[in-house]
Design a protein around this motif. Sequence first.
Motif, PDB file in Angstrom:
ATOM      1  N   LEU A 147       0.667  -1.117   0.055  1.00 38.92           N
ATOM      2  CA  LEU A 147      -0.001   0.148   0.123  1.00 38.92           C
ATOM      3  C   LEU A 147       0.986   1.634   0.367  1.00 38.92           C
ATOM      4  N   GLU A 148       1.942   0.844   0.775  1.00 38.40           N
ATOM      5  CA  GLU A 148       2.925   2.566   0.618  1.00 38.40           C
ATOM      6  C   GLU A 148       3.772   2.645  -0.998  1.00 38.40           C
ATOM      7  N   ASN A 149       3.601   1.144  -1.482  1.00 41.81           N
ATOM      8  CA  ASN A 149       4.318   2.140  -2.664  1.00 41.81           C
ATOM      9  C   ASN A 149       3.661   1.954  -3.325  1.00 41.81           C
ATOM     10  N   ALA A 150       2.076   1.502  -3.288  1.00 42.21           N
ATOM     11  CA  ALA A 150       1.096   2.135  -4.437  1.00 42.21           C
ATOM     12  C   ALA A 150       0.244   3.562  -4.432  1.00 42.21           C
ATOM     13  N   ALA A 151      -0.113   3.729  -2.918  1.00 43.35           N
ATOM     14  CA  ALA A 151      -0.245   4.692  -2.536  1.00 43.35           C
ATOM     15  C   ALA A 151       0.364   6.407  -2.625  1.00 43.35           C
ATOM     16  N   GLU A 152       1.654   5.944  -2.508  1.00 45.18           N
ATOM     17  CA  GLU A 152       2.927   6.945  -2.017  1.00 45.18           C
ATOM     18  C   GLU A 152       2.387   7.287  -0.886  1.00 45.18           C
ATOM     19  N   ILE A 153       3.138   6.774   0.279  1.00 42.56           N
ATOM     20  CA  ILE A 153       2.300   7.133   1.199  1.00 42.56           C
ATOM     21  C   ILE A 153       4.220   6.377   2.276  1.00 42.56           C
ATOM     22  N   ASP A 154       4.127   7.416   3.233  1.00 40.57           N
ATOM     23  CA  ASP A 154       5.072   6.602   4.305  1.00 40.57           C
ATOM     24  C   ASP A 154       4.115   6.245   6.400  1.00 40.57           C
ATOM     25  N   VAL A 155       4.225   6.135   5.989  1.00 40.36           N
ATOM     26  CA  VAL A 155       3.420   4.475   7.511  1.00 40.36           C
ATOM     27  C   VAL A 155       4.581   4.477   8.012  1.00 40.36           C
ATOM     28  N   GLU A 156       4.190   4.255   9.752  1.00 46.52           N
ATOM     29  CA  GLU A 156       5.389   3.434  10.779  1.00 46.52           C
ATOM     30  C   GLU A 156       5.301   1.765  10.774  1.00 46.52           C
ATOM     31  N   ASP A 157       5.007   1.230  10.599  1.00 47.10           N
ATOM     32  CA  ASP A 157       4.896  -0.344  10.455  1.00 47.10           C
ATOM     33  C   ASP A 157       5.515  -0.719  12.399  1.00 47.10           C
ATOM     34  N   ILE A 158       4.666  -1.013  13.028  1.00 53.30           N
ATOM     35  CA  ILE A 158       5.015  -1.498  13.742  1.00 53.30           C
ATOM     36  C   ILE A 158       5.224  -3.622  14.256  1.00 53.30           C
ATOM     37  N   PRO A 159       6.054  -4.530  14.024  1.00 55.72           N
ATOM     38  CA  PRO A 159       6.250  -5.859  13.543  1.00 55.72           C
ATOM     39  C   PRO A 159       6.013  -6.027  15.432  1.00 55.72           C
ATOM     40  N   PHE A 160       5.370  -6.643  15.979  1.00 55.88           N
ATOM     41  CA  PHE A 160       4.746  -8.357  17.357  1.00 55.88           C
ATOM     42  C   PHE A 160       5.138  -9.057  17.185  1.00 55.88           C
ATOM     43  N   LYS A 161       5.248  -9.681  18.413  1.00 51.97           N
ATOM     44  CA  LYS A 161       5.206 -10.886  18.447  1.00 51.97           C
ATOM     45  C   LYS A 161       4.487 -11.903  17.203  1.00 51.97           C
ATOM     46  N   GLY A 162       3.419 -11.581  17.260  1.00 51.56           N
ATOM     47  CA  GLY A 162       1.714 -11.985  16.583  1.00 51.56           C
ATOM     48  C   GLY A 162       1.266 -11.113  17.101  1.00 51.56           C
ATOM     49  N   SER A 163      -0.084 -11.426  16.012  1.00 54.67           N
ATOM     50  CA  SER A 163      -1.209 -10.819  15.789  1.00 54.67           C
ATOM     51  C   SER A 163      -1.970 -10.957  16.882  1.00 54.67           C
ATOM     52  N   SER A 164      -2.164 -11.591  18.199  1.00 51.64           N
ATOM     53  CA  SER A 164      -2.986 -10.963  19.627  1.00 51.64           C
ATOM     54  C   SER A 164      -2.596  -9.828  19.844  1.00 51.64           C
ATOM     55  N   GLU A 165      -0.915  -9.766  19.660  1.00 51.82           N
ATOM     56  CA  GLU A 165       0.055  -8.233  20.754  1.00 51.82           C
ATOM     57  C   GLU A 165      -0.265  -6.990  19.688  1.00 51.82           C
ATOM     58  N   ALA A 166      -0.617  -7.461  18.063  1.00 57.71           N
ATOM     59  CA  ALA A 166      -0.722  -6.947  17.405  1.00 57.71           C
ATOM     60  C   ALA A 166      -2.127  -5.375  17.460  1.00 57.71           C
ATOM     61  N   ILE A 167      -3.432  -6.898  17.635  1.00 58.71           N
ATOM     62  CA  ILE A 167      -4.821  -6.199  18.122  1.00 58.71           C
ATOM     63  C   ILE A 167      -5.038  -5.709  19.311  1.00 58.71           C
ATOM     64  N   SER A 168      -4.182  -6.229  20.453  1.00 56.51           N
ATOM     65  CA  SER A 168      -4.117  -5.281  21.886  1.00 56.51           C
ATOM     66  C   SER A 168      -3.736  -4.079  21.799  1.00 56.51           C
ATOM     67  N   SER A 169      -2.741  -3.781  21.234  1.00 55.31           N
ATOM     68  CA  SER A 169      -2.459  -3.024  20.839  1.00 55.31           C
ATOM     69  C   SER A 169      -3.253  -1.464  20.183  1.00 55.31           C
ATOM     70  N   LEU A 170      -3.494  -1.814  19.160  1.00 52.45           N
ATOM     71  CA  LEU A 170      -4.806  -1.333  18.763  1.00 52.45           C
ATOM     72  C   LEU A 170      -6.081  -1.499  19.189  1.00 52.45           C
ATOM     73  N   LEU A 171      -6.527  -2.596  20.727  1.00 55.87           N
ATOM     74  CA  LEU A 171      -7.831  -2.432  21.441  1.00 55.87           C
ATOM     75  C   LEU A 171      -7.308  -1.227  22.502  1.00 55.87           C
ATOM     76  N   GLY A 172      -5.991  -0.880  22.387  1.00 57.07           N
ATOM     77  CA  GLY A 172      -5.507  -0.321  24.397  1.00 57.07           C
ATOM     78  C   GLY A 172      -4.835   1.620  23.188  1.00 57.07           C
ATOM     79  N   GLY A 173      -5.409   1.542  22.134  1.00 54.91           N
ATOM     80  CA  GLY A 173      -4.788   2.883  21.909  1.00 54.91           C
ATOM     81  C   GLY A 173      -3.296   2.889  21.044  1.00 54.91           C
ATOM     82  N   HIS A 174      -2.389   2.226  21.595  1.00 55.26           N
ATOM     83  CA  HIS A 174      -0.960   2.422  20.968  1.00 55.26           C
ATOM     84  C   HIS A 174      -0.549   2.447  20.183  1.00 55.26           C
TER      85      HIS A 174
END
Length: 296
Positions: A147-174
């Motif tokens: 998407l960054e390439n196609a839309a010519e945008i720059d975002v900060e991607d945040i890798p987690f250990k797995g999807s459950s941690e990524a979900i918790s981060s979203l729901l926690g507002g982080h």
Amino acid sequence: MDKYPDKSVQMVVAYSPGAATDTQARIIAKYAKEYLGQEVVIVNKPGGGGQVGWNYFSSVKPDGYILSAYNLPHIITQPLVGNTSYDIDTFEPIVNWGGDPTVFAVRNDSQMKTLDDLISAAKESPGTMTIGNAGKFVGQHLAILLLENAAEIDVEDIPFKGSSEAISSLLGGHTDILAGNLSDIYRLGSEVRPLAIASEERHPFAPDVPTFKELGFPQVIMSTDRGIAAREGTPEEIIEKLEKSFLALLEDQEFLDEMEKAGADMLVMDRQQIKEEIDRRSKDYKELLKSIDIVD
């Protein structure tokens, strides 16, 4: 070999308990004894977007007693971009059980209502919007790069250990956005607002969610496919028994009903079909990583 298996079989899941791969692997394990004749015990080894578990799996004895859940594209792309002790040949595929398109979603109270809102905000403040994902060079991370390439945008991607941690981060507002699996988004229900799905067509589990393709970004097609593999070097007769047993399990109606409740979309392939798919995808992903300047 005729006695195999004469004790329980472990299945390594390279993600945290509660994440999509783990949830679905546990449903398979619940039904496995009926078809394999022994218990299948899930062993979670999360970290590094799957790399910790698969590095461990690369060192196990190839006797059919320690199997691994695999994720595509992860086991293809990670060895291409980093130092892993596994490569695609470490895995002797047995069956593929599912496919899981990538979905971008926000919390239900987010100011972002559409993918266009996300892109506008990213253009206004480059490099500040955070998108959580299950780890470096997993399918969801590749979808962000596409998407960054196609839309010519720059975002900060945040890798987690797995999807459950990524979900918790979203729901926690982080983090602002989640690049996640459809099955996880499906189970989160009204807690999140899906913005777009990275499939060719709208998905029956989420018919109201537009595709990236219809929103003007046909390049953003990505899913996480899941299956079971033995370690390279496992005797062929054991592989054949495992393939026959798991293919039978994947037709069990009670099992299929339970997978549907978990938001798991079935994509069943036998050993030969997976090998052909891996060959094709290995070429595609190398081209993709070259096109976004990740590998030479």
